[in-house]
Design a protein around this motif. Structure first.
Motif, PDB file in Angstrom:
ATOM      1  N   THR A   1       9.535  -0.390   0.619  1.00  0.00           N
ATOM      2  CA  THR A   1       9.726   0.425   0.073  1.00  0.00           C
ATOM      3  C   THR A   1       8.406   0.459  -1.085  1.00  0.00           C
ATOM      4  OG1 THR A   1      11.991   1.053   0.483  1.00  0.00           O
ATOM      5  CG2 THR A   1      10.952   1.941  -1.115  1.00  0.00           C
ATOM      6  N   CYS A   2       7.855   1.576  -1.545  1.00  0.00           N
ATOM      7  CA  CYS A   2       6.894   1.315  -3.120  1.00  0.00           C
ATOM      8  C   CYS A   2       8.258   0.778  -4.166  1.00  0.00           C
ATOM      9  CB  CYS A   2       6.382   2.552  -3.373  1.00  0.00           C
ATOM     10  SG  CYS A   2       5.422   2.530  -4.507  1.00  0.00           S
ATOM     11  N   PRO A   3       7.823   0.112  -4.905  1.00  0.00           N
ATOM     12  CA  PRO A   3       9.048  -0.726  -5.664  1.00  0.00           C
ATOM     13  C   PRO A   3       8.187   0.631  -6.696  1.00  0.00           C
ATOM     14  CG  PRO A   3       7.259  -2.584  -4.784  1.00  0.00           C
ATOM     15  CD  PRO A   3       6.524  -0.836  -4.380  1.00  0.00           C
ATOM     16  N   LYS A   4       7.194   1.370  -6.931  1.00  0.00           N
ATOM     17  CA  LYS A   4       6.962   1.996  -8.530  1.00  0.00           C
ATOM     18  C   LYS A   4       7.440   3.417  -8.033  1.00  0.00           C
ATOM     19  CE  LYS A   4       2.767   0.635 -10.767  1.00  0.00           C
ATOM     20  NZ  LYS A   4       1.456   1.121 -10.961  1.00  0.00           N
ATOM     21  N   CYS A   5       7.199   4.076  -6.928  1.00  0.00           N
ATOM     22  CA  CYS A   5       7.671   5.247  -6.536  1.00  0.00           C
ATOM     23  C   CYS A   5       9.220   5.699  -5.672  1.00  0.00           C
ATOM     24  CB  CYS A   5       6.617   6.697  -6.413  1.00  0.00           C
ATOM     25  SG  CYS A   5       5.883   5.983  -4.282  1.00  0.00           S
ATOM     26  N   GLY A   6       8.951   4.417  -4.936  1.00  0.00           N
ATOM     27  CA  GLY A   6      10.630   3.958  -3.917  1.00  0.00           C
ATOM     28  C   GLY A   6       9.995   5.167  -2.989  1.00  0.00           C
ATOM     29  N   SER A   7       9.197   6.072  -3.012  1.00  0.00           N
ATOM     30  CA  SER A   7       8.629   6.153  -1.194  1.00  0.00           C
ATOM     31  C   SER A   7       8.650   5.019  -0.243  1.00  0.00           C
ATOM     32  CB  SER A   7       7.684   7.674  -1.511  1.00  0.00           C
ATOM     33  OG  SER A   7       6.214   7.122  -1.997  1.00  0.00           O
ATOM     34  N   ALA A   8       8.262   5.297   1.143  1.00  0.00           N
ATOM     35  CA  ALA A   8       7.779   4.755   2.351  1.00  0.00           C
ATOM     36  C   ALA A   8       6.216   4.041   2.060  1.00  0.00           C
ATOM     37  CB  ALA A   8       8.233   5.540   3.667  1.00  0.00           C
TER      38      ALA A   8
ATOM     39  N   HIS B   1       1.165  -1.247  -0.311  1.00  0.00           N
ATOM     40  CA  HIS B   1      -0.081   0.485   0.159  1.00  0.00           C
ATOM     41  C   HIS B   1       0.790   1.201   0.318  1.00  0.00           C
ATOM     42  CE1 HIS B   1      -3.144  -2.413   1.040  1.00  0.00           C
ATOM     43  NE2 HIS B   1      -2.634  -3.021   1.158  1.00  0.00           N
ATOM     44  N   CYS B   2       0.619   1.781  -1.156  1.00  0.00           N
ATOM     45  CA  CYS B   2       1.772   3.216  -0.857  1.00  0.00           C
ATOM     46  C   CYS B   2       0.719   4.743  -1.273  1.00  0.00           C
ATOM     47  CB  CYS B   2       2.486   2.650  -2.365  1.00  0.00           C
ATOM     48  SG  CYS B   2       3.449   4.536  -2.697  1.00  0.00           S
ATOM     49  N   GLU B   3       0.756   5.397  -0.270  1.00  0.00           N
ATOM     50  CA  GLU B   3       0.259   6.610  -0.314  1.00  0.00           C
ATOM     51  C   GLU B   3       0.073   7.451  -1.549  1.00  0.00           C
ATOM     52  OE1 GLU B   3      -0.619   8.674   3.072  1.00  0.00           O
ATOM     53  OE2 GLU B   3      -0.546   7.173   4.150  1.00  0.00           O
ATOM     54  N   GLN B   4       1.254   6.888  -2.792  1.00  0.00           N
ATOM     55  CA  GLN B   4       1.447   8.240  -3.804  1.00  0.00           C
ATOM     56  C   GLN B   4       0.709   7.160  -4.828  1.00  0.00           C
ATOM     57  OE1 GLN B   4       2.430  10.763  -3.279  1.00  0.00           O
ATOM     58  NE2 GLN B   4       3.423  10.580  -1.507  1.00  0.00           N
ATOM     59  N   CYS B   5       0.854   5.505  -4.800  1.00  0.00           N
ATOM     60  CA  CYS B   5       0.383   4.943  -6.044  1.00  0.00           C
ATOM     61  C   CYS B   5      -0.895   4.076  -5.084  1.00  0.00           C
ATOM     62  CB  CYS B   5       1.853   4.627  -6.277  1.00  0.00           C
ATOM     63  SG  CYS B   5       3.114   4.979  -6.923  1.00  0.00           S
ATOM     64  N   GLY B   6      -1.232   3.973  -4.496  1.00  0.00           N
ATOM     65  CA  GLY B   6      -2.499   3.200  -3.782  1.00  0.00           C
ATOM     66  C   GLY B   6      -1.840   1.525  -3.913  1.00  0.00           C
TER      67      GLY B   6
HETATM   68 ZN    ZN Z   1       4.460   4.260  -5.247  1.00  0.00          ZN
END
Ligand code: ZN
Ligand code: ZN
Length: 862
Positions: A517-524, A475-480
């Protein structure tokens, strides 16, 4: 003079000796490569949960499977006979709580203990292919499949009800709910909470799962029927009634899936032409809609929540209905629920004529069937009739029977065999024509459509547990929602974790696991903390056996294609629904992923009966558990296994009797002593031909070849192993009865050799240790397991004389002996010439004589 002490059959010596020899030969029970030139045979017993102890049900299941595997090896097949462990699941967490042992340790030591038991039983498994579903080398492929299915739109998330203990502050499995309360907090009522859960879209295959059953003629009919009912297909119509008052209807939950997923099926399927709120009902009898005198909602229906929000009294009443439904569900018999309902004071409008009908909430309407709402037509439905009679709702006739019916019992008239009345412009139409017509009108008016619905629901796979396969999502805040990339599989279960069964999903309390770490955007980002239902593990394990050590793919498709489908699957009927439907679904998904070419996992299925004791299921609380170890210690593994085959037909329940095991052990002792006594004589006959046997030799050989024929036939699918064992016992009795003549040299050595050698071969699938020992005693080369299965010589097996029972007026009077090929006339003459028959018919008239050649004569006498 002291009597010579008779040598004793000692399984405690024989069995460990052969067990050690088999263990030293890794090829003994190993499947061969596809190019070995032999036909393949895949026999499989359902894999056990590693509780730490085999129970007698296991012993029975594996004795059947092992006998079949050994038989097929002797028939020259390349046999795949693997075993593994269904090793995830709640008991490991419970044990961790109770004994403070980590689930992994507990599970692996249980596996080791059960493997020892299996080896003692002499079960011939290809251990090089062993799997344990709790190991990362296995569960990484659960994760891989999950991602492939997610990409295909076969995995989605939606809100769903779970059992929640407020005291534990966690989700409970159904089996942790006892009488509506928490298993650990016996007075705390369990709530239903909405949680977002993961689902497999098994309903996408509902029709194919249903149709496929028609071709599974190697499966028990009862299993196919159970699956048909579980899938539960109904053809009908969805129709919108309009809400008479203004309150809007909320969206009933939405699905969140990947962007590539096909659009979820539209809830209404049509463009709404006005803003009036609607109640969508499902009916199989839209032709009766002019007889609808109420609309009934499930207590959980979204609209009910809106009504009760402003009506405290109604709220209490609805809660009672909910409670009744829950109780009936727990009791497992929703169909028998005593029907209760409450009027909401609201009204709905029939879309065909605008008629205003009351809206009720009723306890027998299920939220998860159809739309959770029905139209009630008391004139033409038994259940609606019963309800309307109870609550004084109008009962209206709208279908007139084609055939005249007594007016007193005219309603409810539930047949399709009628024409419409009291239905406006549709009067006079047949039921079938009216259904079509009304569906067309609904579609044109955008208030309904023809619909096929299934009782089958999507497979909720989320578990808020530790001991299962982690769901590979982030679950990524940016990418869902983001998939874990394949290269990062497996998502490992953290090894050491405190199990408290409090405060939600255990993995959410392990920061090293949770934070990533988000595999797409690298954020936590956060990992998904739900684990998978353990039925995922068992849905495809049998494919893994074909290529169990593959670390690049779940299995090699070509190898799976060689072995599949499973030729014979064996397990308990309790798995008829969930496991066997999920595995069929998984097979179809893997086929559509291009991994396999078969449509179904198993060609033949056998469901063995239960092992009970004194008429009851074995259980610790009843104190009637019989331990396999105890039986093996007392009587040997061969006697225990053979008793499990002998004591009842394999599809029936078996009531375990220790006397019976002792009896089988004594029988095996007789076989051992017989062979011991005549082994030297038999060995001297090796290499000599059996020439035109006669007299006692012929009699014994005939019995032998009849026994071979019978057992061979049973292994080919009849599976009356109990009568097989009985046939071997009869053969041995005949040989023992001839002991004096055998000792006197009346039977030539080559005949004795054939008798004893074949006896060992026939016993090999059922009592493998003793058979191996007998084989060695007779000086035979190699393993009995690789010796060809004996062929029955039909000439030798043929009876030259038959004994035919003669009945007088249905009661047995005597038995006459005739030539085996005697025709009806010869048998009739023999019967009438019999002295007993003459005496019983003297002075009476023989009215009729029925002769069944080879079987029976019946005289009807007055
Ligand atoms: Zn992301
Ligand atoms: Zn609790």
């Amino acid at each position: 003079m002291a009597e010579e002490k008779e040598l004793r059959y000692e399984p405690a010596t024989i069995e460990p000796k052969w067990q050690a020899r088999w263990a030293s030969n890794p090829k003994m029970f190993a499947a061969e490569p596809a190019d070995c030139g032999k036909p393949k045979y895949y026999v499989l017993e359902m894999l056990p949960y590693p509780s730490g102890q085999l129970h007698m049900g296991h012993v029975r299941n594996y004795s059947i499977g092992d006998a079949l595997a050994r038989h097929m090896w002797m028939r020259g097949y390349n046999v795949l006979h693997p075993m593994g462990w269904d090793a995830f699941g709640l008991p490991a967490e419970n044990a961790a709580l109770k004994h403070n042992t980590p689930p992994r340790e507990w599970t692996l030591s249980n596996i080791a203990a059960m493997k020892v038991q299996m080896d003692r039983l002499g079960l011939g498994y290809d251990w090089a292919r062993e799997i344990a579903t709790c190991l990362p080398e296995y569960y990484r492929w659960n994760q891989w499949f999950f991602l492939r299915m997610y990409e295909k739109g076969l995995v989605y998330r939606k809100k769903s009800k779970v059992n929640w203990c407020p005291e534990c502050a966690t989700v409970l499995a159904n089996e942790q709910v006892v009488d509506g309360c928490c298993w650990r907090h016996e007075t705390t009522k369990v709530d239903q909470r909405d949680l977002v859960q993961w689902f497999y879209r098994i309903t996408a295959y509902a029709q194919e799962l249903l149709d496929g059953l028609d071709n599974l003629d190697g499966w028990p009919e009862k299993v196919r029927t159970m699956q048909r009912n579980w899938i539960g297909r109904s053809e009908g119509t969805e129709v919108d009634f309009f809400l008479d008052e203004g309150s809007g209807v909320r969206d009933q939950g939405s699905e969140v899936g990947p962007s590539t997923a096909p659009a979820a099926k539209s809830a209404s399927g049509s463009v709404q032409d006005d803003n009036r709120a609607r109640i969508r009902v499902f009916t199989t009898r839209v032709d009766t809609i002019f007889g609808a005198t109420s609309v009934q909602l499930a207590p959980q229906h979204a609209l009910v929540a809106e009504f009760t929000a402003h009506d405290a009294e109604l709220k209490v009443q609805v809660e009672e209905l909910l409670e009744q439904q829950k109780k009936a569900r727990e009791a497992g018999d929703l169909g028998a629920i005593e029907k209760h309902g409450v009027p909401t004071g609201r009204f709905a409008l029939n879309p065909y004529n605008g008629e205003r009908v009351p809206i009720w909430v009723a306890n027998y309407i299920l939220a998860d069937y159809g739309t959770g709402a029905i139209m009630s037509v008391p004139g033409h439905d038994e259940r609606d009739f019963e309800f309307a009679t109870k609550y004084g709702l109008e009962i209206r006739e709208v279908i007139q029977p084609v055939q005249e019916v007594e007016s007193a019992e005219r309603l409810p008239f539930c047949s399709h065999d009628g024409v419409l009345v009291n239905s406006g412009e549709f009067d006079g139409l047949s039921c079938v024509d009216a259904q079509k017509k009304l569906q067309e009108i609904a579609a044109q008016g955008a208030f309904g459509e023809a619909k096929v619905i299934f009782r089958l629901k999507d497979w909720g796979l989320s578990r808020q547990r530790y001991w299962g396969t982690p769901i590979p999502m982030i679950h990524c805040e940016q990418c869902g929602l983001v998939q874990v990339p394949d290269a990062q599989l497996p998502v490992l279960l953290p090894d050491r974790i405190e199990i408290t069964q409090q405060g939600g999903s255990p993995l959410s309390r392990v920061p090293e696991f949770l934070n990533t770490t988000c595999p797409k955007c690298g954020s936590a980002a956060r990992r998904e903390t739900d684990t998978m239902d353990t039925f995922v593990d068992s849905s495809w394990y049998f494919y893994r056996y074909t290529d169990a050590r593959n670390d690049r793919a779940p299995f090699d498709p070509a190898t799976a294609q060689y072995w599949f489908p499973i030729d014979q699957y064996i397990g308990g009927v309790e798995h008829a629904i969930l496991h066997l439907i999920y595995s069929r679904f998984w097979t179809k998904v893997m086929r559509d992923l291009g991994l396999i070419v078969n449509d179904e996992p198993a060609r033949r299925l056998f469901t063995q009966g239960m092992v009970i004791k004194d008429g009851a299921k074995m259980s610790k609380s009843k104190g009637n558990v019989v331990s396999p170890d105890e039986m093996i210690n007392k009587y040997g593994a061969d006697a225990t296994r053979m008793y499990a085959l002998f004591a009842a037909p394999p599809d029936r329940d078996l009531d375990w009797q220790e006397d019976g095991v002792a009896g089988v052990s004594r029988f095996l002792g007789r076989v051992w002593r017989l062979t011991e006594r005549y082994a030297t004589l038999a060995r001297s006959g090796r290499g000599q031909k059996v020439e035109a046997p006669s007299g006692l030799s012929l009699k014994l050989l005939r019995k032998l070849h009849q026994t071979i024929a019978k057992i061979t036939l049973d292994f080919e699918g009849r599976w009356h192993f109990n009568t097989c064992v009985a046939a071997i016992m009869e053969l041995v009795n005949e040989m023992q009865a001839a002991d004096g003549q055998l000792a006197g040299g009346e039977v030539p050595a080559p005949v004795v050799l054939e008798l004893l050698r074949t006896l060992a071969l026939l016993l090999a699938p059922m009592a493998p240790y003793l058979a191996a020992e007998l084989w060695e005693m007779l000086g035979e080369e190699g393993d009995v397991l690789r010796a060809p299965w004996p062929a029955s010589d039909p000439e030798l097996a043929k009876e030259d004389q038959l004994e035919i029972p003669v009945q007088i007026n249905g009661k047995l009077a005597t038995v006459v002996t005739v030539a085996a090929d005697a025709d009806a006339k010869v048998i009739e003459d023999a019967a009438l010439a019999d002295e007993k028959v003459k005496a019983r018919t003297a002075g009476k008239t023989v009215v009729k004589i029925v002769v069944v050649p080879g079987k029976l004569v019946n005289l009807v006498v007055k």
